[in-house]
Design a protein around this motif. Structure first.
Motif, PDB file in Angstrom:
ATOM      1  N   ALA A 222       3.163   0.901  -9.698  1.00  0.00           N
ATOM      2  CA  ALA A 222       1.926   1.232  -8.977  1.00  0.00           C
ATOM      3  C   ALA A 222       0.869   0.156  -9.184  1.00  0.00           C
ATOM      4  O   ALA A 222       0.217  -0.286  -8.216  1.00  0.00           O
ATOM      5  CB  ALA A 222       1.404   2.589  -9.440  1.00  0.00           C
ATOM      6  N   ALA A 223       0.684  -0.274 -10.420  1.00  0.00           N
ATOM      7  CA  ALA A 223      -0.331  -1.293 -10.708  1.00  0.00           C
ATOM      8  C   ALA A 223       0.012  -2.623 -10.046  1.00  0.00           C
ATOM      9  O   ALA A 223      -0.874  -3.320  -9.522  1.00  0.00           O
ATOM     10  CB  ALA A 223      -0.464  -1.483 -12.219  1.00  0.00           C
TER      11      ALA A 223
ATOM     12  N   THR B 294      -5.747   7.517  -3.402  1.00  0.00           N
ATOM     13  CA  THR B 294      -6.017   7.641  -4.837  1.00  0.00           C
ATOM     14  C   THR B 294      -6.770   8.940  -5.103  1.00  0.00           C
ATOM     15  O   THR B 294      -6.451   9.687  -6.037  1.00  0.00           O
ATOM     16  CB  THR B 294      -6.829   6.434  -5.338  1.00  0.00           C
TER      17      THR B 294
ATOM     18  N   TYR C 263       2.389   1.790  -3.427  1.00  0.00           N
ATOM     19  CA  TYR C 263       1.346   2.230  -4.371  1.00  0.00           C
ATOM     20  C   TYR C 263       1.020   3.706  -4.159  1.00  0.00           C
ATOM     21  O   TYR C 263       0.937   4.485  -5.131  1.00  0.00           O
ATOM     22  CB  TYR C 263       0.085   1.381  -4.182  1.00  0.00           C
TER      23      TYR C 263
ATOM     24  N   VAL D 160       1.687   6.522  -7.094  1.00  0.00           N
ATOM     25  CA  VAL D 160       0.588   7.250  -7.726  1.00  0.00           C
ATOM     26  C   VAL D 160       0.750   8.749  -7.513  1.00  0.00           C
ATOM     27  O   VAL D 160       0.545   9.553  -8.436  1.00  0.00           O
ATOM     28  CB  VAL D 160      -0.769   6.764  -7.167  1.00  0.00           C
TER      29      VAL D 160
ATOM     30  N   SER E 281      -1.389  -5.912  -3.149  1.00  0.00           N
ATOM     31  CA  SER E 281      -2.018  -5.582  -1.860  1.00  0.00           C
ATOM     32  C   SER E 281      -3.417  -6.180  -1.766  1.00  0.00           C
ATOM     33  O   SER E 281      -3.795  -6.739  -0.727  1.00  0.00           O
ATOM     34  CB  SER E 281      -2.074  -4.065  -1.670  1.00  0.00           C
ATOM     35  N   LEU E 282      -4.196  -6.086  -2.843  1.00  0.00           N
ATOM     36  CA  LEU E 282      -5.551  -6.644  -2.833  1.00  0.00           C
ATOM     37  C   LEU E 282      -5.524  -8.172  -2.728  1.00  0.00           C
ATOM     38  O   LEU E 282      -6.295  -8.766  -1.958  1.00  0.00           O
ATOM     39  CB  LEU E 282      -6.299  -6.216  -4.095  1.00  0.00           C
TER      40      LEU E 282
ATOM     41  N   CYS F 206       1.831  -3.106  -7.267  1.00  0.00           N
ATOM     42  CA  CYS F 206       1.629  -3.019  -5.811  1.00  0.00           C
ATOM     43  C   CYS F 206       0.147  -2.986  -5.445  1.00  0.00           C
ATOM     44  O   CYS F 206      -0.248  -3.562  -4.426  1.00  0.00           O
ATOM     45  CB  CYS F 206       2.348  -1.786  -5.261  1.00  0.00           C
ATOM     46  N   LEU F 207      -0.669  -2.332  -6.268  1.00  0.00           N
ATOM     47  CA  LEU F 207      -2.110  -2.323  -6.026  1.00  0.00           C
ATOM     48  C   LEU F 207      -2.674  -3.744  -6.106  1.00  0.00           C
ATOM     49  O   LEU F 207      -3.424  -4.185  -5.226  1.00  0.00           O
ATOM     50  CB  LEU F 207      -2.800  -1.431  -7.053  1.00  0.00           C
ATOM     51  N   THR F 208      -2.278  -4.478  -7.143  1.00  0.00           N
ATOM     52  CA  THR F 208      -2.763  -5.849  -7.313  1.00  0.00           C
ATOM     53  C   THR F 208      -2.283  -6.752  -6.185  1.00  0.00           C
ATOM     54  O   THR F 208      -3.062  -7.547  -5.625  1.00  0.00           O
ATOM     55  CB  THR F 208      -2.278  -6.409  -8.665  1.00  0.00           C
TER      56      THR F 208
ATOM     57  N   VAL G 143       0.837  -1.208   0.000  1.00  0.00           N
ATOM     58  CA  VAL G 143       0.000   0.000   0.000  1.00  0.00           C
ATOM     59  C   VAL G 143       0.868   1.252   0.000  1.00  0.00           C
ATOM     60  O   VAL G 143       0.616   2.211  -0.744  1.00  0.00           O
ATOM     61  CB  VAL G 143      -0.958   0.007   1.209  1.00  0.00           C
TER      62      VAL G 143
ATOM     63  N   LEU H  51      -6.475   2.891   0.176  1.00  0.00           N
ATOM     64  CA  LEU H  51      -6.416   2.967  -1.284  1.00  0.00           C
ATOM     65  C   LEU H  51      -7.353   4.047  -1.818  1.00  0.00           C
ATOM     66  O   LEU H  51      -6.993   4.818  -2.714  1.00  0.00           O
ATOM     67  CB  LEU H  51      -6.772   1.615  -1.895  1.00  0.00           C
TER      68      LEU H  51
END
Length: 408
Positions: free
Chosen positions: A201-202, A232, A165, A169, A208-209, A204-206, A162, A228
């Motif tokens: 960024a993409a 964002t 990310y 961003v 983390s989820l 780390c977002l994926t 997180v 998030l």
């Protein structure tokens, strides 16, 4: 065959002449001898050229061969092959592209840039906040077990993604602003390309989820989703968002994240998911929320002071840009000192043992004194001086996270 051999090897002409003199007597034999010798010399010459070609290759130079032609008395082409080394680029095969040392240097360069992209001081402080809030759920020494460390590790890894990310961003949408305010950042300086930043960024977002879903801790999942969304909305430049343009919304993002989301998520993750205990709201958690709330209002205002020039250029009017950096700076210092004053009061009235009261009381007094001393030496006309003070505030907060679990 003789003429072709002579053109390629003019120094062998005497040898061929000798062969012609003997041809009248030993015609067939000498032709065989001459042709055989020519083929052997030609093969030797070819192997020598190949050997020399690979031998002279160097990792930093491009090489080529140049044929120098000159006339002789027999009007034959006298060809010499000379190796030329030039530093100009070439599309030919370059051995240094596969040099392990160069690959290692490239990886090292990227990791250094990635380290700066992630804003390490924020990650370090957030990691301490994870440990500190997790310790609030510990009621006896037996609670500090392998299960406790696994729970802390889950929260740390999840929010590490997180953190990266959020910073990625923010820098992706602030490249032009950062070229003015913070040109040392890797995206603004060009150390990391825009495409690479998007991939980071993409990814780390994926991660983390996915990792949050695998853990299955609802306190962590809710904390993850709130973080998030807030950050964002803070960074991306779309209608109704880009909250960093509004001083109140920008301060709210830092305030809510650090004062509520982090401590509550980490505490209830340990309390309900790891220890399987009923949900409670202890006095120590309330103190954590109050202290960090006051402290991070000051942090949110302080971080905008050195960014006035770039913010104004791109139409972002933060509070320092509106009322001046000096007034905002001393408001921030007052908020920090107020937070340490609350810590002194709560520590003195806590149910902790006497030695813990003494340690926390002296500790907070020292932190408040250091803060005041540092604030008096800040030159508000120098962005480097303000940035140094801001980093110093992060260090004070890091120390405070060691004191918070002691106050019960």
């Amino acid at each position: 065959m003789d003429s072709a051999f002579l053109k390629c090897f003019p120094n062998a002409s005497s040898l061929l002449i000798g062969g012609n003199l003997l041809r009248s007597k030993y015609s067939t034999k000498n032709i065989y001898f001459t042709n055989s010798y020519a083929s052997k010399v030609s093969e030797h010459r070819r192997k020598t050229q190949q050997y020399n070609f690979w031998r002279v290759q160097q990792p930093t130079l491009n090489h080529y061969y140049k044929c120098i032609e000159g006339g002789s008395t027999n009007k034959e082409c006298n060809k010499k092959y000379v190796v030329k080394a030039t530093p100009r680029p070439s599309s030919n095969f370059e051995p240094h592209a596969f040099d392990p040392k160069n690959i290692f240097d490239s990886v090292k360069y990227f990791l250094t840039a990635f380290y700066k992209l992630s804003i390490p001081q924020a990650i370090f402080t957030r990691t301490l906040s994870t440990i500190s809030a997790s310790l609030l759920a510990v009621e006896k020494l037996s609670d500090i077990s392998p299960l406790f460390f696994i729970g802390v590790l889950q929260a740390m890894i999840l929010f590490l993604f997180v953190d990266i990310y959020v910073t990625s961003v923010n820098q992706l949408f602030d490249i032009e602003i950062d070229k003015i305010n913070k040109p040392y950042l890797p995206l603004a300086s060009g150390e990391i390309s825009f495409t690479t930043g998007v991939i980071v960024a993409a990814s780390c977002l994926t991660l983390s989820l996915c990792f949050g879903w695998i853990i299955g801790s609802w306190p962590l999942i809710w904390g993850l989703l709130f973080c998030l969304f807030l950050w964002t909305a803070y960074s991306i430049n779309v209608p109704m968002l880009r909250w960093k343009k509004d001083p109140l919304l920008a301060a709210m993002c830092m305030f809510v994240t650090w004062a509520f989301i982090f401590p509550i998520s980490f505490f209830f993750h340990m309390q309900t998911f790891v220890f399987k205990k009923p949900a409670i709201f202890p006095r120590s958690l309330i103190f954590n929320i109050v202290f960090v709330s006051i402290f991070f209002v000051g942090m949110a205002l302080c971080k905008d002071i050195p960014d006035i020039e770039g913010d104004k250029t791109f139409g972002i009017y933060s509070l320092p840009a509106r009322i001046g950096p000096k007034r905002v700076f001393w408001i921030c210092v007052s908020l920090f000192e107020m937070a340490f004053g609350v810590a002194l009061l709560v520590g003195a009235t806590s149910s902790s043992s006497l030695w813990i009261k003494i340690v926390t009381g002296l500790g907070h007094s020292v932190l408040a004194s250091l803060l005041w001393y540092k604030a008096k030496s800040v030159d508000l006309r120098c962005n480097d001086s303000i940035a140094s003070f801001y980093l110093f505030i992060w260090k004070l907060l890091s120390v405070e996270y060691f004191f918070i679990p002691l106050i019960r």
